[in-house]
Write a protein that holds these residues in place. Structure first.
Motif, PDB file in Angstrom:
ATOM      1  N   GLU A 119       0.832  -1.205   0.000  1.00 19.57           N
ATOM      2  CA  GLU A 119       0.000   0.000   0.000  1.00 19.57           C
ATOM      3  C   GLU A 119       0.870   1.261   0.000  1.00 19.57           C
ATOM      4  OE1 GLU A 119      -3.123   2.697   0.030  1.00 19.57           O
ATOM      5  OE2 GLU A 119      -2.976   0.600  -0.618  1.00 19.57           O
ATOM      6  N   LEU A 120       1.959   1.255   0.759  1.00 22.91           N
ATOM      7  CA  LEU A 120       2.880   2.398   0.754  1.00 22.91           C
ATOM      8  C   LEU A 120       3.507   2.582  -0.626  1.00 22.91           C
ATOM      9  CD1 LEU A 120       4.644   1.888   4.202  1.00 22.91           C
ATOM     10  CD2 LEU A 120       3.025   3.708   3.606  1.00 22.91           C
ATOM     11  N   LEU A 121       3.857   1.491  -1.263  1.00 24.40           N
ATOM     12  CA  LEU A 121       4.437   1.565  -2.607  1.00 24.40           C
ATOM     13  C   LEU A 121       3.398   2.064  -3.611  1.00 24.40           C
ATOM     14  CD1 LEU A 121       6.494  -1.771  -2.676  1.00 24.40           C
ATOM     15  CD2 LEU A 121       7.314   0.537  -2.156  1.00 24.40           C
ATOM     16  N   ARG A 122       2.161   1.629  -3.448  1.00 20.83           N
ATOM     17  CA  ARG A 122       1.094   2.078  -4.346  1.00 20.83           C
ATOM     18  C   ARG A 122       0.854   3.580  -4.197  1.00 20.83           C
ATOM     19  NH1 ARG A 122      -3.815   3.601  -4.476  1.00 20.83           N
ATOM     20  NH2 ARG A 122      -3.990   3.501  -2.199  1.00 20.83           N
ATOM     21  N   GLN A 123       0.854   4.055  -2.965  1.00 23.28           N
ATOM     22  CA  GLN A 123       0.644   5.483  -2.723  1.00 23.28           C
ATOM     23  C   GLN A 123       1.776   6.318  -3.328  1.00 23.28           C
ATOM     24  OE1 GLN A 123       0.175   5.950   1.512  1.00 23.28           O
ATOM     25  NE2 GLN A 123      -1.684   4.689   1.597  1.00 23.28           N
ATOM     26  N   ALA A 124       3.004   5.826  -3.195  1.00 23.12           N
ATOM     27  CA  ALA A 124       4.139   6.530  -3.790  1.00 23.12           C
ATOM     28  C   ALA A 124       4.008   6.565  -5.307  1.00 23.12           C
ATOM     29  CB  ALA A 124       5.448   5.873  -3.374  1.00 23.12           C
ATOM     30  N   HIS A 125       3.535   5.472  -5.876  1.00 22.23           N
ATOM     31  CA  HIS A 125       3.329   5.413  -7.320  1.00 22.23           C
ATOM     32  C   HIS A 125       2.299   6.442  -7.765  1.00 22.23           C
ATOM     33  CE1 HIS A 125       1.397   3.608 -11.006  1.00 22.23           C
ATOM     34  NE2 HIS A 125       2.666   3.671 -11.366  1.00 22.23           N
ATOM     35  N   GLU A 126       1.216   6.591  -7.015  1.00 24.93           N
ATOM     36  CA  GLU A 126       0.190   7.575  -7.350  1.00 24.93           C
ATOM     37  C   GLU A 126       0.737   8.997  -7.290  1.00 24.93           C
ATOM     38  OE1 GLU A 126      -3.225   7.045  -4.895  1.00 24.93           O
ATOM     39  OE2 GLU A 126      -4.029   5.398  -6.125  1.00 24.93           O
ATOM     40  N   ARG A 127       1.673   9.232  -6.386  1.00 23.48           N
ATOM     41  CA  ARG A 127       2.288  10.564  -6.263  1.00 23.48           C
ATOM     42  C   ARG A 127       3.415  10.772  -7.270  1.00 23.48           C
ATOM     43  NH1 ARG A 127       2.187   9.028  -0.685  1.00 23.48           N
ATOM     44  NH2 ARG A 127       4.458   8.750  -0.758  1.00 23.48           N
ATOM     45  N   GLY A 128       3.804   9.701  -7.961  1.00 26.13           N
ATOM     46  CA  GLY A 128       4.892   9.796  -8.918  1.00 26.13           C
ATOM     47  C   GLY A 128       6.255   9.902  -8.264  1.00 26.13           C
ATOM     48  N   GLN A 129       6.413   9.301  -7.069  1.00 21.82           N
ATOM     49  CA  GLN A 129       7.667   9.396  -6.320  1.00 21.82           C
ATOM     50  C   GLN A 129       8.439   8.077  -6.368  1.00 21.82           C
ATOM     51  OE1 GLN A 129       5.967  10.678  -2.472  1.00 21.82           O
ATOM     52  NE2 GLN A 129       7.077  12.604  -2.740  1.00 21.82           N
ATOM     53  N   ASP A 130       9.720   8.164  -6.696  1.00 21.46           N
ATOM     54  CA  ASP A 130      10.581   6.989  -6.661  1.00 21.46           C
ATOM     55  C   ASP A 130      10.737   6.501  -5.222  1.00 21.46           C
ATOM     56  OD1 ASP A 130      11.014   7.031  -9.381  1.00 21.46           O
ATOM     57  OD2 ASP A 130      12.888   8.172  -9.233  1.00 21.46           O
ATOM     58  N   VAL A 131      10.894   5.180  -5.084  1.00 16.82           N
ATOM     59  CA  VAL A 131      11.026   4.573  -3.762  1.00 16.82           C
ATOM     60  C   VAL A 131      12.320   3.774  -3.673  1.00 16.82           C
ATOM     61  CG1 VAL A 131      10.022   2.975  -2.076  1.00 16.82           C
ATOM     62  CG2 VAL A 131       8.518   4.366  -3.521  1.00 16.82           C
ATOM     63  N   ALA A 132      13.083   4.016  -2.616  1.00 17.10           N
ATOM     64  CA  ALA A 132      14.231   3.173  -2.285  1.00 17.10           C
ATOM     65  C   ALA A 132      13.742   2.128  -1.296  1.00 17.10           C
ATOM     66  CB  ALA A 132      15.359   3.995  -1.680  1.00 17.10           C
ATOM     67  N   ARG A 133      13.576   0.896  -1.763  1.00 20.59           N
ATOM     68  CA  ARG A 133      13.140  -0.216  -0.902  1.00 20.59           C
ATOM     69  C   ARG A 133      14.397  -0.967  -0.491  1.00 20.59           C
ATOM     70  NH1 ARG A 133      11.650  -2.680   2.797  1.00 20.59           N
ATOM     71  NH2 ARG A 133      10.187  -4.434   2.827  1.00 20.59           N
ATOM     72  N   VAL A 134      14.876  -0.697   0.714  1.00 20.97           N
ATOM     73  CA  VAL A 134      16.214  -1.122   1.129  1.00 20.97           C
ATOM     74  C   VAL A 134      16.155  -2.432   1.918  1.00 20.97           C
ATOM     75  CG1 VAL A 134      18.346  -0.405   2.252  1.00 20.97           C
ATOM     76  CG2 VAL A 134      16.826   1.323   1.254  1.00 20.97           C
ATOM     77  N   HIS A 135      16.867  -3.420   1.408  1.00 21.25           N
ATOM     78  CA  HIS A 135      16.969  -4.733   2.049  1.00 21.25           C
ATOM     79  C   HIS A 135      18.421  -4.988   2.443  1.00 21.25           C
ATOM     80  CE1 HIS A 135      12.986  -6.646   1.104  1.00 21.25           C
ATOM     81  NE2 HIS A 135      12.943  -5.608   0.274  1.00 21.25           N
ATOM     82  N   SER A 136      18.622  -5.930   3.366  1.00 26.37           N
ATOM     83  CA  SER A 136      19.989  -6.286   3.751  1.00 26.37           C
ATOM     84  C   SER A 136      20.603  -7.224   2.729  1.00 26.37           C
ATOM     85  CB  SER A 136      19.987  -6.957   5.131  1.00 26.37           C
ATOM     86  OG  SER A 136      19.265  -8.170   5.084  1.00 26.37           O
ATOM     87  N   GLY A 137      21.923  -7.304   2.736  1.00 24.92           N
ATOM     88  CA  GLY A 137      22.634  -8.215   1.843  1.00 24.92           C
ATOM     89  C   GLY A 137      22.323  -7.946   0.391  1.00 24.92           C
ATOM     90  N   ASP A 138      22.068  -9.006  -0.351  1.00 21.63           N
ATOM     91  CA  ASP A 138      21.603  -8.888  -1.730  1.00 21.63           C
ATOM     92  C   ASP A 138      20.124  -9.253  -1.734  1.00 21.63           C
ATOM     93  OD1 ASP A 138      22.631  -9.034  -4.865  1.00 21.63           O
ATOM     94  OD2 ASP A 138      20.880 -10.278  -4.443  1.00 21.63           O
ATOM     95  N   PRO A 139      19.268  -8.394  -2.278  1.00 17.03           N
ATOM     96  CA  PRO A 139      17.823  -8.634  -2.180  1.00 17.03           C
ATOM     97  C   PRO A 139      17.347  -9.886  -2.896  1.00 17.03           C
ATOM     98  CG  PRO A 139      18.277  -6.801  -3.664  1.00 17.03           C
ATOM     99  CD  PRO A 139      19.576  -7.147  -2.993  1.00 17.03           C
ATOM    100  N   SER A 140      18.147 -10.414  -3.818  1.00 14.90           N
ATOM    101  CA  SER A 140      17.720 -11.604  -4.555  1.00 14.90           C
ATOM    102  C   SER A 140      17.948 -12.892  -3.768  1.00 14.90           C
ATOM    103  CB  SER A 140      18.449 -11.685  -5.904  1.00 14.90           C
ATOM    104  OG  SER A 140      19.835 -11.909  -5.709  1.00 14.90           O
ATOM    105  N   LEU A 141      18.584 -12.797  -2.597  1.00 17.01           N
ATOM    106  CA  LEU A 141      18.838 -13.971  -1.757  1.00 17.01           C
ATOM    107  C   LEU A 141      18.134 -13.808  -0.421  1.00 17.01           C
ATOM    108  CD1 LEU A 141      22.650 -14.448  -2.439  1.00 17.01           C
ATOM    109  CD2 LEU A 141      20.805 -15.951  -3.215  1.00 17.01           C
ATOM    110  N   TYR A 142      17.091 -14.597  -0.192  1.00 16.85           N
ATOM    111  CA  TYR A 142      16.340 -14.555   1.056  1.00 16.85           C
ATOM    112  C   TYR A 142      15.886 -13.134   1.389  1.00 16.85           C
ATOM    113  CZ  TYR A 142      18.612 -19.077   1.254  1.00 16.85           C
ATOM    114  OH  TYR A 142      19.068 -20.330   0.928  1.00 16.85           O
ATOM    115  N   GLY A 143      15.582 -12.359   0.352  1.00 18.95           N
ATOM    116  CA  GLY A 143      15.182 -10.969   0.547  1.00 18.95           C
ATOM    117  C   GLY A 143      13.680 -10.766   0.597  1.00 18.95           C
ATOM    118  N   ALA A 144      12.908 -11.810   0.359  1.00 23.46           N
ATOM    119  CA  ALA A 144      11.445 -11.718   0.344  1.00 23.46           C
ATOM    120  C   ALA A 144      10.948 -10.646  -0.622  1.00 23.46           C
ATOM    121  CB  ALA A 144      10.910 -11.459   1.753  1.00 23.46           C
ATOM    122  N   ILE A 145      11.671 -10.477  -1.735  1.00 24.62           N
ATOM    123  CA  ILE A 145      11.211  -9.505  -2.724  1.00 24.62           C
ATOM    124  C   ILE A 145      10.300 -10.143  -3.769  1.00 24.62           C
ATOM    125  CG2 ILE A 145      13.250  -8.065  -2.411  1.00 24.62           C
ATOM    126  CD1 ILE A 145      14.237  -9.067  -5.159  1.00 24.62           C
ATOM    127  N   GLY A 146      10.326 -11.463  -3.852  1.00 20.97           N
ATOM    128  CA  GLY A 146       9.522 -12.135  -4.874  1.00 20.97           C
ATOM    129  C   GLY A 146       8.052 -11.803  -4.760  1.00 20.97           C
TER     130      GLY A 146
END
Length: 248
Positions: free
Chosen positions: A63-90
């Protein structure tokens, strides 16, 4: 507008890519995993909205990402390590695709790489190991078929085991038949953080050594002969007799 999944690295705030740091300092919205990402990674930011997502569930984050999208604002979604490994980004990516929200993944330094650096080890050595398996110890959710620790251990490759320090006796028992009692093993707690600590031993004595510590979480287990290889062959890369495109 783009959501940037940024790998912040294992803990040391300097172990982040130049691109990741630039985006953190320029995005008007930052969502970061505060339980694993040190606040020093955010130094220099100018975000209008800064949210620690440690206590949020998936729907709240989306929902926070959706709201940022509606405002046209880029989002830095910061994860630890490398996000593609156990980052729960899928699951986040799946939701973003359904909503038509653009995203990009910015790689980060893995915990495995940080642990290897701390131990002053190369994880792939000629004649010793040319394969590294990154896995986790299955507890809260079952491992897929063919990915149990015992099955992976049959390869005798270098192993990097996440989320397993509390189950060290079980891990040792599964590895012993394949690696042997004298195989080197290291347990590294919070690699690259100011309070980093580690224990290096063998499958025969590592439980006793770790018992003197208080490693409860954010610890990685490395297993393999590369940690104490003794004599090993030199690679062909720098062999004077080896010819390649750049050295005839």
């Amino acid at each position: 507008m783009t959501v940037y999944f940024i790998g912040a690295g294992p803990g040391d705030p300097e172990l982040i890519t130049v691109k990741g740091q630039r985006l953190i300092r320029s995005c008007p919205v930052i969502l970061y995993a505060g339980s694993l990402v040190p606040e020093a990674v955010l130094d220099g930011h100018n975000a209008e909205q800064l949210v620690n997502t440690a206590e949020l569930h998936l729907a709240e984050i989306i929902e926070l990402l959706r709201q940022a999208h509606e405002r046209g604002q880029d989002v830095a979604r910061v994860h630890s390590g490398d996000p593609s490994l156990y980052g729960a980004i899928g699951e986040q990516i799946r939701e973003l695709r359904a909503l038509g929200i653009p995203f990009e993944i910015i790689p980060g330094v893995t915990a495995t790489a940080a642990c290897a650096a701390l131990l002053e080890a190369e994880l792939t050595l000629p004649g010793i190991a040319q394969t590294v398996i990154l896995t986790r110890y299955g507890t809260t959710s079952p491992m897929p078929a063919g990915e149990s620790l015992g099955e992976l251990a049959q390869h005798r490759a270098t192993l990097a085991i996440h989320l397993g320090v509390r189950h060290l006796p079980n891990i040792v028992a599964e590895l012993l038949p394949h690696y042997g009692v004298d195989c080197p093993i290291a347990v590294i707690h919070r690699a690259s953080w100011p309070d980093q600590d580690w224990v290096l031993g063998t499958l025969g004595d590592i439980e006793e050594k770790v018992a003197t510590k208080d490693f409860r979480r954010t610890a990685l287990i490395l297993v393999g002969r590369v940690l104490d290889p003794g004599a090993f062959a030199e690679s062909a890369l720098y062999d004077a007799e080896h010819r390649h495109l750049y050295r005839r």
